[in-house]
Write a protein that holds these residues in place. Structure first.
Motif, PDB file in Angstrom:
ATOM      1  N   THR A  19       0.817  -1.215   0.000  1.00 41.49           N
ATOM      2  CA  THR A  19       0.000   0.000   0.000  1.00 41.49           C
ATOM      3  C   THR A  19       0.850   1.264   0.000  1.00 41.49           C
ATOM      4  O   THR A  19       0.373   2.315  -0.437  1.00 41.49           O
ATOM      5  N   ASN A  20       2.084   1.186   0.463  1.00 38.93           N
ATOM      6  CA  ASN A  20       2.965   2.349   0.362  1.00 38.93           C
ATOM      7  C   ASN A  20       3.168   2.737  -1.099  1.00 38.93           C
ATOM      8  O   ASN A  20       3.300   3.914  -1.431  1.00 38.93           O
ATOM      9  N   LEU A  21       3.169   1.749  -1.977  1.00 35.79           N
ATOM     10  CA  LEU A  21       3.277   2.038  -3.412  1.00 35.79           C
ATOM     11  C   LEU A  21       2.028   2.751  -3.925  1.00 35.79           C
ATOM     12  O   LEU A  21       2.113   3.629  -4.778  1.00 35.79           O
ATOM     13  N   TYR A  22       0.864   2.354  -3.388  1.00 34.24           N
ATOM     14  CA  TYR A  22      -0.362   3.064  -3.760  1.00 34.24           C
ATOM     15  C   TYR A  22      -0.269   4.535  -3.362  1.00 34.24           C
ATOM     16  O   TYR A  22      -0.682   5.413  -4.113  1.00 34.24           O
ATOM     17  N   TRP A  23       0.277   4.801  -2.165  1.00 30.38           N
ATOM     18  CA  TRP A  23       0.420   6.186  -1.727  1.00 30.38           C
ATOM     19  C   TRP A  23       1.391   6.936  -2.625  1.00 30.38           C
ATOM     20  O   TRP A  23       1.136   8.083  -3.003  1.00 30.38           O
ATOM     21  N   LEU A  24       2.513   6.325  -2.957  1.00 36.36           N
ATOM     22  CA  LEU A  24       3.466   6.967  -3.876  1.00 36.36           C
ATOM     23  C   LEU A  24       2.817   7.237  -5.225  1.00 36.36           C
ATOM     24  O   LEU A  24       2.991   8.300  -5.818  1.00 36.36           O
ATOM     25  N   HIS A  25       2.069   6.270  -5.719  1.00 38.72           N
ATOM     26  CA  HIS A  25       1.348   6.414  -6.985  1.00 38.72           C
ATOM     27  C   HIS A  25       0.402   7.615  -6.904  1.00 38.72           C
ATOM     28  O   HIS A  25       0.356   8.460  -7.815  1.00 38.72           O
ATOM     29  N   TYR A  26      -0.337   7.705  -5.815  1.00 37.51           N
ATOM     30  CA  TYR A  26      -1.281   8.805  -5.611  1.00 37.51           C
ATOM     31  C   TYR A  26      -0.562  10.158  -5.577  1.00 37.51           C
ATOM     32  O   TYR A  26      -0.987  11.124  -6.222  1.00 37.51           O
ATOM     33  N   LEU A  27       0.539  10.230  -4.824  1.00 33.56           N
ATOM     34  CA  LEU A  27       1.277  11.487  -4.711  1.00 33.56           C
ATOM     35  C   LEU A  27       1.888  11.915  -6.039  1.00 33.56           C
ATOM     36  O   LEU A  27       1.848  13.100  -6.398  1.00 33.56           O
ATOM     37  N   ILE A  28       2.442  10.958  -6.776  1.00 38.04           N
ATOM     38  CA  ILE A  28       3.006  11.284  -8.089  1.00 38.04           C
ATOM     39  C   ILE A  28       1.907  11.770  -9.028  1.00 38.04           C
ATOM     40  O   ILE A  28       2.096  12.730  -9.778  1.00 38.04           O
ATOM     41  N   ASP A  29       0.762  11.117  -8.963  1.00 33.68           N
ATOM     42  CA  ASP A  29      -0.368  11.533  -9.794  1.00 33.68           C
ATOM     43  C   ASP A  29      -0.773  12.970  -9.474  1.00 33.68           C
ATOM     44  O   ASP A  29      -1.052  13.756 -10.391  1.00 33.68           O
ATOM     45  N   LYS A  30      -0.771  13.334  -8.207  1.00 30.06           N
ATOM     46  CA  LYS A  30      -1.101  14.712  -7.821  1.00 30.06           C
ATOM     47  C   LYS A  30      -0.041  15.692  -8.297  1.00 30.06           C
ATOM     48  O   LYS A  30      -0.359  16.815  -8.685  1.00 30.06           O
ATOM     49  N   LEU A  31       1.238  15.284  -8.276  1.00 32.50           N
ATOM     50  CA  LEU A  31       2.295  16.152  -8.792  1.00 32.50           C
ATOM     51  C   LEU A  31       2.141  16.376 -10.297  1.00 32.50           C
ATOM     52  O   LEU A  31       2.460  17.444 -10.814  1.00 32.50           O
ATOM     53  N   ILE A  32       1.659  15.368 -10.995  1.00 27.86           N
ATOM     54  CA  ILE A  32       1.493  15.481 -12.446  1.00 27.86           C
ATOM     55  C   ILE A  32       0.246  16.284 -12.796  1.00 27.86           C
ATOM     56  O   ILE A  32       0.297  17.229 -13.583  1.00 27.86           O
ATOM     57  N   ASP A  33      -0.886  15.907 -12.220  1.00 27.30           N
ATOM     58  CA  ASP A  33      -2.167  16.476 -12.649  1.00 27.30           C
ATOM     59  C   ASP A  33      -2.758  17.523 -11.709  1.00 27.30           C
ATOM     60  O   ASP A  33      -3.581  18.323 -12.125  1.00 27.30           O
ATOM     61  N   GLY A  34      -2.349  17.510 -10.458  1.00 27.04           N
ATOM     62  CA  GLY A  34      -3.007  18.369  -9.487  1.00 27.04           C
ATOM     63  C   GLY A  34      -2.279  19.651  -9.168  1.00 27.04           C
ATOM     64  O   GLY A  34      -2.827  20.522  -8.491  1.00 27.04           O
ATOM     65  N   ALA A  35      -1.066  19.795  -9.608  1.00 30.36           N
ATOM     66  CA  ALA A  35      -0.282  20.992  -9.299  1.00 30.36           C
ATOM     67  C   ALA A  35      -0.188  21.887 -10.529  1.00 30.36           C
ATOM     68  O   ALA A  35      -0.251  21.417 -11.657  1.00 30.36           O
ATOM     69  N   HIS A  36      -0.025  23.177 -10.282  1.00 35.16           N
ATOM     70  CA  HIS A  36       0.142  24.139 -11.364  1.00 35.16           C
ATOM     71  C   HIS A  36       1.578  24.660 -11.322  1.00 35.16           C
ATOM     72  O   HIS A  36       2.079  25.053 -10.274  1.00 35.16           O
ATOM     73  N   TYR A  37       2.225  24.654 -12.459  1.00 39.95           N
ATOM     74  CA  TYR A  37       3.628  25.039 -12.554  1.00 39.95           C
ATOM     75  C   TYR A  37       3.768  26.275 -13.435  1.00 39.95           C
ATOM     76  O   TYR A  37       3.044  26.428 -14.420  1.00 39.95           O
ATOM     77  N   LYS A  38       4.716  27.123 -13.099  1.00 38.45           N
ATOM     78  CA  LYS A  38       4.932  28.360 -13.860  1.00 38.45           C
ATOM     79  C   LYS A  38       5.462  28.078 -15.259  1.00 38.45           C
ATOM     80  O   LYS A  38       5.008  28.656 -16.235  1.00 38.45           O
ATOM     81  N   ASN A  39       6.453  27.218 -15.379  1.00 38.75           N
ATOM     82  CA  ASN A  39       7.104  26.971 -16.673  1.00 38.75           C
ATOM     83  C   ASN A  39       6.721  25.608 -17.245  1.00 38.75           C
ATOM     84  O   ASN A  39       7.579  24.827 -17.640  1.00 38.75           O
ATOM     85  N   SER A  40       5.454  25.343 -17.316  1.00 43.29           N
ATOM     86  CA  SER A  40       4.998  24.015 -17.741  1.00 43.29           C
ATOM     87  C   SER A  40       5.256  23.733 -19.226  1.00 43.29           C
ATOM     88  O   SER A  40       5.133  22.593 -19.654  1.00 43.29           O
ATOM     89  N   LYS A  41       5.630  24.724 -19.975  1.00 46.14           N
ATOM     90  CA  LYS A  41       5.899  24.524 -21.408  1.00 46.14           C
ATOM     91  C   LYS A  41       7.383  24.270 -21.694  1.00 46.14           C
ATOM     92  O   LYS A  41       7.747  23.933 -22.810  1.00 46.14           O
ATOM     93  N   SER A  42       8.230  24.389 -20.696  1.00 42.04           N
ATOM     94  CA  SER A  42       9.668  24.228 -20.923  1.00 42.04           C
ATOM     95  C   SER A  42      10.024  22.756 -21.144  1.00 42.04           C
ATOM     96  O   SER A  42       9.326  21.849 -20.686  1.00 42.04           O
TER      97      SER A  42
END
Length: 75
Positions: A19-42
């Motif tokens: 289940t620790n892998l599920y948590w890592l999977h969830y956190l990575i998914d949030k970093l990819i889709d849930g966060a907004h980045y200033k230079n996302s086109k770089s």
């Protein structure tokens, strides 16, 4: 989180290393889709996101626990 809840049938008292892998999977998914980045086109950002996507996709297939993943980094 729903993957984790269904895995445990909402009984979070027992410990399962996977289940620790599920948590890592969830956190990575949030970093990819849930966060907004200033230079996302770089190119640097796109490269980092691609690496995170690959890790997210491979994490639940290639490893049995978070410690397995960390051990793989040391090789």
């Amino acid at each position: 989180v729903n993957l984790i809840a269904s895995f445990f049938s909402n009984d979070f008292k027992r410990f399962e290393p996977f289940t620790n892998l599920y948590w890592l999977h969830y956190l990575i998914d949030k970093l990819i889709d849930g966060a907004h980045y200033k230079n996302s086109k770089s190119d640097k950002h796109k490269s980092a996101v691609n690496k995170m996507m690959k890790l997210r996709d491979d994490l639940l297939i290639d490893y049995q626990s978070a410690s397995d993943y960390v051990a793989s980094l040391q090789n």
